[in-house]
Design an enzyme around this catalytic site. Structure first.
Site, PDB file in Angstrom:
ATOM      1  N   PRO A  10     -32.907   0.686 -49.248  1.00 39.28           N
ATOM      2  CG  PRO A  10     -34.417  -0.376 -50.671  1.00 39.28           C
ATOM      3  CD  PRO A  10     -33.061   0.264 -50.642  1.00 39.28           C
ATOM      4  CG  ASN A  11     -35.269  -2.937 -45.480  1.00 38.82           C
ATOM      5  OD1 ASN A  11     -36.348  -2.612 -44.995  1.00 38.82           O
ATOM      6  ND2 ASN A  11     -35.184  -3.699 -46.557  1.00 38.82           N
ATOM      7  NE  ARG A  18     -32.197  -5.106 -42.740  1.00 34.56           N
ATOM      8  CZ  ARG A  18     -31.477  -4.934 -43.825  1.00 34.56           C
ATOM      9  NH1 ARG A  18     -30.582  -3.960 -43.902  1.00 34.56           N
ATOM     10  NH2 ARG A  18     -31.642  -5.705 -44.861  1.00 34.56           N
ATOM     11  CE1 TYR A  23     -27.001  -6.113 -43.871  1.00 33.00           C
ATOM     12  CE2 TYR A  23     -28.841  -6.963 -42.563  1.00 33.00           C
ATOM     13  CZ  TYR A  23     -28.173  -6.847 -43.775  1.00 33.00           C
ATOM     14  OH  TYR A  23     -28.681  -7.461 -44.887  1.00 33.00           O
ATOM     15  CG  ASN A  74     -25.401  -0.573 -48.255  1.00 33.17           C
ATOM     16  OD1 ASN A  74     -25.976  -1.336 -49.030  1.00 33.17           O
ATOM     17  ND2 ASN A  74     -25.067  -0.915 -47.020  1.00 33.17           N
ATOM     18  CB  ALA A  77     -32.741  -5.792 -51.099  1.00 37.21           C
ATOM     19  CD  GLU A  98     -22.012  -2.789 -55.373  1.00 31.46           C
ATOM     20  OE1 GLU A  98     -21.248  -2.868 -56.364  1.00 31.46           O
ATOM     21  OE2 GLU A  98     -22.931  -3.593 -55.152  1.00 31.46           O
ATOM     22  CG  HIS A 100     -22.818  -4.759 -50.510  1.00 29.13           C
ATOM     23  ND1 HIS A 100     -24.133  -4.529 -50.828  1.00 29.13           N
ATOM     24  CD2 HIS A 100     -22.132  -4.732 -51.671  1.00 29.13           C
ATOM     25  CE1 HIS A 100     -24.238  -4.388 -52.133  1.00 29.13           C
ATOM     26  NE2 HIS A 100     -23.039  -4.499 -52.679  1.00 29.13           N
ATOM     27  NE  ARG A 107     -26.348 -11.788 -45.434  1.00 28.21           N
ATOM     28  CZ  ARG A 107     -27.172 -10.744 -45.340  1.00 28.21           C
ATOM     29  NH1 ARG A 107     -26.748  -9.538 -45.694  1.00 28.21           N
ATOM     30  NH2 ARG A 107     -28.394 -10.898 -44.886  1.00 28.21           N
TER      31      ARG A 107
HETATM   32  C1  DHK Z   1     -27.715  -4.580 -47.086  1.00 24.46           C
HETATM   33  C2  DHK Z   1     -28.936  -5.098 -47.371  1.00 24.46           C
HETATM   34  O1  DHK Z   1     -30.038  -4.507 -46.955  1.00 24.46           O
HETATM   35  C3  DHK Z   1     -29.069  -6.370 -48.100  1.00 24.46           C
HETATM   36  O2  DHK Z   1     -30.252  -6.437 -48.852  1.00 24.46           O
HETATM   37  C4  DHK Z   1     -27.870  -6.681 -48.972  1.00 24.46           C
HETATM   38  C5  DHK Z   1     -26.456  -5.115 -47.658  1.00 24.46           C
HETATM   39  C6  DHK Z   1     -26.594  -6.527 -48.178  1.00 24.46           C
HETATM   40  C7  DHK Z   1     -25.278  -4.903 -46.735  1.00 24.46           C
HETATM   41  O3  DHK Z   1     -24.560  -5.837 -46.411  1.00 24.46           O
HETATM   42  O4  DHK Z   1     -25.050  -3.749 -46.345  1.00 24.46           O
HETATM   43  O5  DHK Z   1     -27.985  -7.977 -49.498  1.00 24.46           O
END
Ligand code: DHK
Length: 143
Positions: A10-11, A18, A23, A74, A77, A98, A100, A107
């Site tokens: 997601p996202n 974002r 990021y 990745n 959340a 995995e 991130h 965080r």
């Molecule tokens: C990406 C997200 O969307 C967050 O919800 C995670 C992760 C961290 C990242 O660092 O890529 O907490």
């Protein structure tokens, strides 16, 4: 040559727009370009899937049982919430990495735990999008 499936949760479709201070400015297309080049350099091919829906990610992982040798994920959340995603990954026989983009341990406390980490062979965080390349190297070495 094997297929390495790169999954984004997601996202992550909003990468580059974002919270760029967290990021970065690279987009999901940039991530996929990096992953494609890394896989090719290692003699493999990349496949990609991003979804904001937990069940779509789970369904794609089920399909990966037939069409991928390794997964780099990745989970966004869902890392911190989804036992269902972890169970789907546990049913996959190949190596799992995995990743991130941010350092989840630096965080909010709710990001410090990931349900996925215990079943991943490698866990990479805080390296920015370069982490996708490191995760690919890790799973490719185990194929
Ligand atoms: C990406 C997200 O969307 C967050 O919800 C995670 C992760 C961290 C990242 O660092 O890529 O907490």
């Amino acid at each position: 040559m094997a297929t390495i499936l790169i999954l984004n949760g997601p996202n992550l479709n909003l990468l580059g727009q974002r919270e760029p201070e967290v990021y970065g400015h690279d987009t999901l297309a940039d991530v996929e370009d990096l992953c494609r080049k890394k896989c090719e350099a290692l003699g493999h091919e990349a496949a990609f899937f991003q979804s904001n829906a937990e069940h779509e990610l789970i369904d794609r992982i089920h399909t990966a049982r037939q069409d991928a040798a390794a997964i780099v994920i990745n989970p966004g959340a869902l890392s911190h919430t989804s036992i269902a995603l972890r169970d789907a990954l546990s049913a996959f026989d190949g190596p799992i990495g995995e990743i991130h983009i941010s350092n989840i341990h630096a965080r909010e406390e709710f990001r410090h735990f990931s349900y996925i980490s215990a079943i991943a062979g490698a866990v990479i965080c805080g390296a920015g999008i370069a982490g996708y390349g490191f995760a690919i190297e890790s799973v490719a070495a185990k194929i």
